[in-house]
Design an enzyme around this catalytic site. Structure first.
Site, PDB file in Angstrom:
ATOM      1  CG  HIS A 118     -17.643  -8.252 -18.649  1.00  9.66           C
ATOM      2  ND1 HIS A 118     -18.216  -7.106 -19.103  1.00  9.66           N
ATOM      3  CD2 HIS A 118     -17.637  -9.115 -19.701  1.00  9.66           C
ATOM      4  CE1 HIS A 118     -18.565  -7.260 -20.364  1.00  9.66           C
ATOM      5  NE2 HIS A 118     -18.234  -8.465 -20.761  1.00  9.66           N
ATOM      6  CG  ASP A 121     -17.389  -4.983 -16.446  1.00  5.65           C
ATOM      7  OD1 ASP A 121     -16.395  -4.901 -17.184  1.00  5.65           O
ATOM      8  OD2 ASP A 121     -18.493  -5.448 -16.802  1.00  5.65           O
ATOM      9  CG  ASP A 313     -26.435  -7.843 -24.369  1.00  7.23           C
ATOM     10  OD1 ASP A 313     -27.101  -8.093 -23.345  1.00  7.23           O
ATOM     11  OD2 ASP A 313     -25.191  -7.993 -24.428  1.00  7.23           O
TER      12      ASP A 313
HETATM   13  C1  XLS Z   1     -19.400  -7.357 -27.056  1.00  7.16           C
HETATM   14  C2  XLS Z   1     -20.422  -8.009 -26.260  1.00  7.16           C
HETATM   15  C3  XLS Z   1     -20.164  -8.010 -24.755  1.00  7.16           C
HETATM   16  C4  XLS Z   1     -21.030  -9.027 -24.061  1.00  7.16           C
HETATM   17  C5  XLS Z   1     -20.596  -9.391 -22.681  1.00  7.16           C
HETATM   18  O1  XLS Z   1     -19.595  -7.019 -28.220  1.00  7.16           O
HETATM   19  O2  XLS Z   1     -21.658  -7.452 -26.551  1.00  7.16           O
HETATM   20  O3  XLS Z   1     -20.343  -6.748 -24.237  1.00  7.16           O
HETATM   21  O4  XLS Z   1     -22.350  -8.590 -24.000  1.00  7.16           O
HETATM   22  O5  XLS Z   1     -19.335  -9.954 -22.651  1.00  7.16           O
HETATM   23 NI    NI Z   2     -23.424  -7.785 -25.522  1.00  6.89          NI
END
Ligand code: XLS
Ligand code: NI
Ligand code: NI
Length: 453
Positions: A118, A121, A313
């Site tokens: 982000h 970050d 993810d």
């Molecule tokens: C939150 C999300 C976040 C996204 C990126 O739950 O997983 O981390 O991956 O903004």
């Molecule tokens: Ni995420």
């Protein structure tokens, strides 16, 4: 920037700053499953070939900047537990550079090809848009040098549109135009740095794009605004030459009671309704799927069916509680189920496996973040090899094909091609009589996975 480099694996060079943060760890070698060295890979042999691609190219692992370098273990009940040495400098620019030195040292020692971030970050947000832009310019210059020195690439960038108090009522869906404008400014800057760093994708996770109460919410208006906002972002990025994919990351709730990007099916409906299908795909997260009462492979199947399986993810939830615990993935059986879907879909479209996962609050050693990523990467590599074998050697595919074989008949083809009317179905039913009982054989399928584990 002063750095030391040496080659780790095929492409990534270990890159440290002036200060070495992870002393005593030079890199994580592949040693195979009989090694007792906890700082080695047991399954992830990055150069191993599978269907003409290395495991590294198949999996495209990424480290998530926010958890691994910014997350210090604080929770609603307690202050942070982790004293990360890269977070001590009081000057925000120095702190951001230290953090980036630590990040690239870690990522390259792991031999990971990618990272994700982000905007804030990378560096702390400043008091004004102009000042934040200056900070982002400095740190993205630094990131550019680090990427060049190491060979590490940016899988995706995104903007944090959920932490600052101004976003308490949402960002793109905020009822106040001035907040929407702020979100626009932030996304413009985040797109600019993503482009500058050669980011391959750009993610929208709508953390607060949703509602806490419908009583004060005009849902239709907010959804229209969200779509309008995404079009503006896409048009801007394309104009600047961005050729990558935009990814929407569904999640049903948390921090809002209800998030508009609830799950894959809902996001696909939204993209279709607002003509965004050509530029956007999905970034699916394991723990978000389970929060939506789905399995991860369900979400993958939904996305693959619409040809929108972009990226993932990787993490896991906890089956004994209901929130987003973001633990590192370890369950190989479940990962095999997921990888079967991914492999059958022909892989992820432009994305990779980003560890959106954090070590536990009481995992306070620096070595713990190595163990965590080693575990996740090994679990994925192992699952990939197993899923590949199942597709290659077992009767899994044939069984599934056979289950639908009645549609290979002349009538079946007529039905699928849209060349039947309802009366034709009735006539077929009358002609063939009561259908035979055809077992779903679920247990047989489950045993195949076990056999190849
Ligand atoms: C939150 C999300 C976040 C996204 C990126 O739950 O997983 O981390 O991956 O903004
Ligand atoms: Ni995420
Ligand atoms: Ni998440």
């Amino acid at each position: 920037m002063s750095e030391n480099t040496f080659t780790q694996g095929s492409e990534v060079k270990v890159t440290t700053g002036e200060k070495v943060f992870f002393k005593g760890i030079d890199g994580i070698p592949f040693e195979g499953k009989h090694s007792d060295n906890p700082l080695s890979f047991k399954y992830y042999d990055e150069n191993r070939l599978l269907d003409g691609k290395t495991l590294k190219q198949h999996l495209r692992f990424a480290t998530a900047y926010w958890h691994t370098f910014c997350g210090t273990g604080g929770d609603p009940f307690g202050v942070p537990t982790k004293d990360y040495p890269w977070l001590v400098a009081s000057d925000p620019i120095q702190q951001a550079k230290d953090k980036m030195d630590a990040a690239f040292e870690f990522i390259t020692k792991m031999g990971m090809p990618y990272y994700c971030f982000h905007d804030f970050d990378l560096i702390q947000e400043a008091g004004s848009i102009a000042e934040s832009e200056k900070r982002l310019a400095v740190i993205s210059d630094y990131a550019q040098q680090k990427q060049q020195a190491s060979g590490v690439k940016l899988l995706w960038g995104t903007a944090n549109l959920f932490s600052h108090p101004r976003y308490m009522n949402g960002a793109a869906t905020n009822p106040d135009l001035q907040v929407v404008a702020y979100a626009g400014a932030q996304v413009k800057n985040a797109l600019d740095i993503t482009l500058k760093l050669g980011g391959e994708n750009y993610v929208f996770w709508g953390g607060r794009e949703g509602y806490m109460s419908l009583l004060n919410t005009n849902m239709k208006k907010e959804l229209d605004h969200l779509a309008r906002f995404l079009h503006l972002a896409k048009d801007y990025a394309r104009k600047q030459g961005f050729t990558g994919t935009f990814l929407i990351e569904p999640k049903p709730m948390e921090p809002t009671k209800h998030q508009y990007d609830f799950d894959a099916a809902i996001v696909i409906g939204f993209l279709r309704e607002y003509s965004l299908m050509d530029d956007f795909k999905l970034n699916l997260e394991v723990n978000h799927a389970t929060l939506a009462q789905h399995s991860f492979q369900h979400e993958l199947e939904v996305a693959a069916g619409a040809n929108l399986l972009g990226s993932i993810d990787a993490n896991r939830g906890d089956y004994q509680n209901g929130w987003d615990t973001d633990q590192f993935p370890v369950n190989v059986y479940e990962l095999v189920e997921a990888l079967l879907v991914i492999l059958e879909a022909g892989g992820l479209q432009g994305g990779g496996v980003n560890f959106d996962a954090k070590t536990r609050r009481n995992s306070t050693d620096l070595t713990d973040i190595f163990y965590a990523h080693i575990g996740g990467m090994d679990a994925f590599a192992r699952a990939l090899l197993i899923a590949h074998q199942i597709l290659d050697k077992s009767q899994y595919k044939a069984l599934r094909k056979e289950r639908y074989s009645s549609f290979d008949s002349a009538e079946g083809q007529k039905f699928e091609a849209g060349n039947m009317v309802l009366e034709d179905l009735k006539n077929l039913a009358v002609r063939q009589g009561e259908p035979k009982m055809l077992s779903g054989q679920q247990e047989l399928y489950e045993n195949i996975i076990n056999q190849y584990l």
